[in-house]
Design an enzyme around this catalytic site. Structure first.
Site, PDB file in Angstrom:
ATOM      1  N   ASP A  64      26.050  10.405   5.231  1.00  0.00           N
ATOM      2  CA  ASP A  64      26.493  11.745   4.835  1.00  0.00           C
ATOM      3  C   ASP A  64      27.606  12.212   5.783  1.00  0.00           C
ATOM      4  OD1 ASP A  64      26.362  14.141   3.381  1.00  0.00           O
ATOM      5  OD2 ASP A  64      24.860  15.013   4.736  1.00  0.00           O
ATOM      6  N   GLY A  78      24.110  25.109   4.834  1.00  0.00           N
ATOM      7  CA  GLY A  78      23.281  26.001   5.640  1.00  0.00           C
ATOM      8  C   GLY A  78      22.497  27.029   4.839  1.00  0.00           C
ATOM      9  N   ARG A  93      14.603  21.294   6.048  1.00  0.00           N
ATOM     10  CA  ARG A  93      14.451  21.865   7.396  1.00  0.00           C
ATOM     11  C   ARG A  93      13.534  23.090   7.347  1.00  0.00           C
ATOM     12  NH1 ARG A  93      20.589  21.653   9.947  1.00  0.00           N
ATOM     13  NH2 ARG A  93      20.862  19.418   9.698  1.00  0.00           N
TER      14      ARG A  93
HETATM   15  P1  13P Z   1      22.417  22.289   2.385  1.00  0.00           P
HETATM   16  O1  13P Z   1      22.756  22.842   3.727  1.00  0.00           O
HETATM   17  O2  13P Z   1      22.644  23.309   1.320  1.00  0.00           O
HETATM   18  O3  13P Z   1      21.058  21.712   2.325  1.00  0.00           O
HETATM   19  O4  13P Z   1      23.456  21.103   2.070  1.00  0.00           O
HETATM   20  C1  13P Z   1      23.236  19.823   2.591  1.00  0.00           C
HETATM   21  C2  13P Z   1      24.396  18.930   2.419  1.00  0.00           C
HETATM   22  O5  13P Z   1      25.349  19.204   1.707  1.00  0.00           O
HETATM   23  C3  13P Z   1      24.361  17.641   3.123  1.00  0.00           C
HETATM   24  O6  13P Z   1      25.549  16.939   2.995  1.00  0.00           O
HETATM   25  O1  G3H Z   2      25.928  18.640   5.531  1.00  0.00           O
HETATM   26  C1  G3H Z   2      25.347  18.551   6.621  1.00  0.00           C
HETATM   27  C2  G3H Z   2      23.935  18.144   6.657  1.00  0.00           C
HETATM   28  O2  G3H Z   2      23.099  19.257   6.490  1.00  0.00           O
HETATM   29  C3  G3H Z   2      23.651  17.378   7.902  1.00  0.00           C
HETATM   30  O3  G3H Z   2      23.607  18.222   9.008  1.00  0.00           O
HETATM   31  O4  G3H Z   2      25.030  17.054  10.697  1.00  0.00           O
HETATM   32  O5  G3H Z   2      23.261  18.723  11.383  1.00  0.00           O
HETATM   33  O6  G3H Z   2      22.618  16.477  10.510  1.00  0.00           O
HETATM   34  P1  G3H Z   2      23.634  17.578  10.495  1.00  0.00           P
HETATM   35 ZN    ZN Z   3      27.292  18.163   2.920  1.00  0.00          ZN
END
Ligand code: 13P
Ligand code: G3H
Ligand code: ZN
Length: 309
Positions: free
Chosen positions: A82, A181, A260
């Site tokens: 990701d 978020g 979370r």
């Molecule tokens: P949220 O913060 O809405 O859960 O989005 C997560 C996300 O896009 C991870 O790439």
């Molecule tokens: O889009 C971001 C995801 O919520 C991952 O968050 O980089 O804090 O693991 P993180």
């Molecule tokens: Zn994202």
């Protein structure tokens, strides 16, 4: 069944109009919670790890935990990076066995984003790994930004077509009003379905990805706040809107914040209700169960991917 790429699941999602949930993983309980839910619903699922998650869980542990989850299921599971920030991070994940990577060049100019994405696509495809790219700016679409700035942040459908043609990316993350978020909207929650429709018109065969798609489940926020948390005014994308997205050509829906919140809410509750408890299993078990419950709900009622494995 071994780890799969997202190719077949996305093909099916575009044909049958449903979305695949892509859930962020950071530890064993989260992985187990998600996979248990996908198994119960007989749904394909994407487990995704950010660089922060890889650093926290450690590369080897993360891979082995996902491997263990895959070994005990028969559903299609993809392992996805990701928000890969650069070529090296993507390469490291590709070489380690991830079946999908995201190269997030959205902070760069259009041309730089194309060049970086192309480089990752060439390497990934040579290893049979698929690539998600991003065009448009997700964060910072605030109420006080003026209209032309707002429009500049959303994904431009013509640019999307040019971007996909030039990079050959396998899927595209777009900006239509979501953000990461727990504080997504100050006023009414709204997504630009008109922009999504135009993008689908221009690139009908490219799976579309929605980041920042947690619904910021009010019940979980309330539980956090009731047991000592302080998360006032949190607001996410309502389920009806996510369901509409699932049926309007969005193939991958990203969820991290809700997981979370689920974990934190249950841990706070368990510790508050049993102050004498100090066995981590006593509070991690309800946390894991809550993750299963909310992932199952999303798969069944919002993403509509039950029995699509
Ligand atoms: P949220 O913060 O809405 O859960 O989005 C997560 C996300 O896009 C991870 O790439
Ligand atoms: O889009 C971001 C995801 O919520 C991952 O968050 O980089 O804090 O693991 P993180
Ligand atoms: Zn994202």
């Amino acid at each position: 069944m071994p780890l799969v790429t997202t190719t077949e699941m996305f093909k099916k999602s575009m044909k049958e109009k449903f979305a695949i949930g892509a859930f962020n993983v950071n530890n064993m309980e989260i992985i187990q919670g998600i996979v248990d839910a996908a198994k119960k619903e007989n749904s394909p699922v994407i487990l995704q790890a950010s660089s922060g998650a890889i650093k926290y869980a450690r590369f080897g542990y993360l891979l082995k935990m996902v491997e263990a989850a895959v070994e005990e299921t028969n559903i299609p599971i993809a392992l996805h990076l990701d928000h890969g920030a650069d070529f090296e991070t993507c390469k490291q994940c590709i070489d380690a066995g991830f079946t999908s990577v995201m190269i997030d060049g959205s902070k760069y100019s259009f041309e730089e984003n194309i060049a970086l994405t192309k480089k990752v696509v060439e390497y990934a495809h040579s290893k049979d790994v698929v690539v998600e790219a991003e065009l448009g700016k997700l964060a910072g679409i605030e109420d006080d930004v003026n209209v032309s700035d707002k429009d500049a942040a959303y994904t431009d459908p013509d640019q999307a077509a040019e971007f996909v043609e030039k990079t050959r990316c396998d899927s595209l993350a777009i900006a239509i009003g979501t953000s990461h978020g727990a504080y997504k909207f100050k006023g009414e929650a709204q997504l630009r379905f008109d922009i999504l429709a135009k993008i689908k018109e221009k690139i009908p065969n490219t799976p579309i990805v929605l980041h920042g798609a947690s619904s910021v489940i009010p019940e979980l926020v309330d539980t956090c706040n009731k047991y000592g948390g302080n998360i006032p005014g949190a607001k996410g994308v309502p389920n009806e809107i996510l369901k509409e997205a699932s049926m309007s050509g969005v193939s991958k829906i990203n969820v991290d914040t809700d997981l979370r919140l689920a974990m934190t809410a249950e841990i706070r509750k368990a510790l508050a209700e049993s102050p004498e408890a100090f066995d981590p299993r006593k509070y991690l078990t309800p946390a894991r169960d809550k993750i299963t419950e909310i992932v199952e709900y999303k798969i069944k009622n919002v993403f509509c991917s039950s029995n699509k494995a």
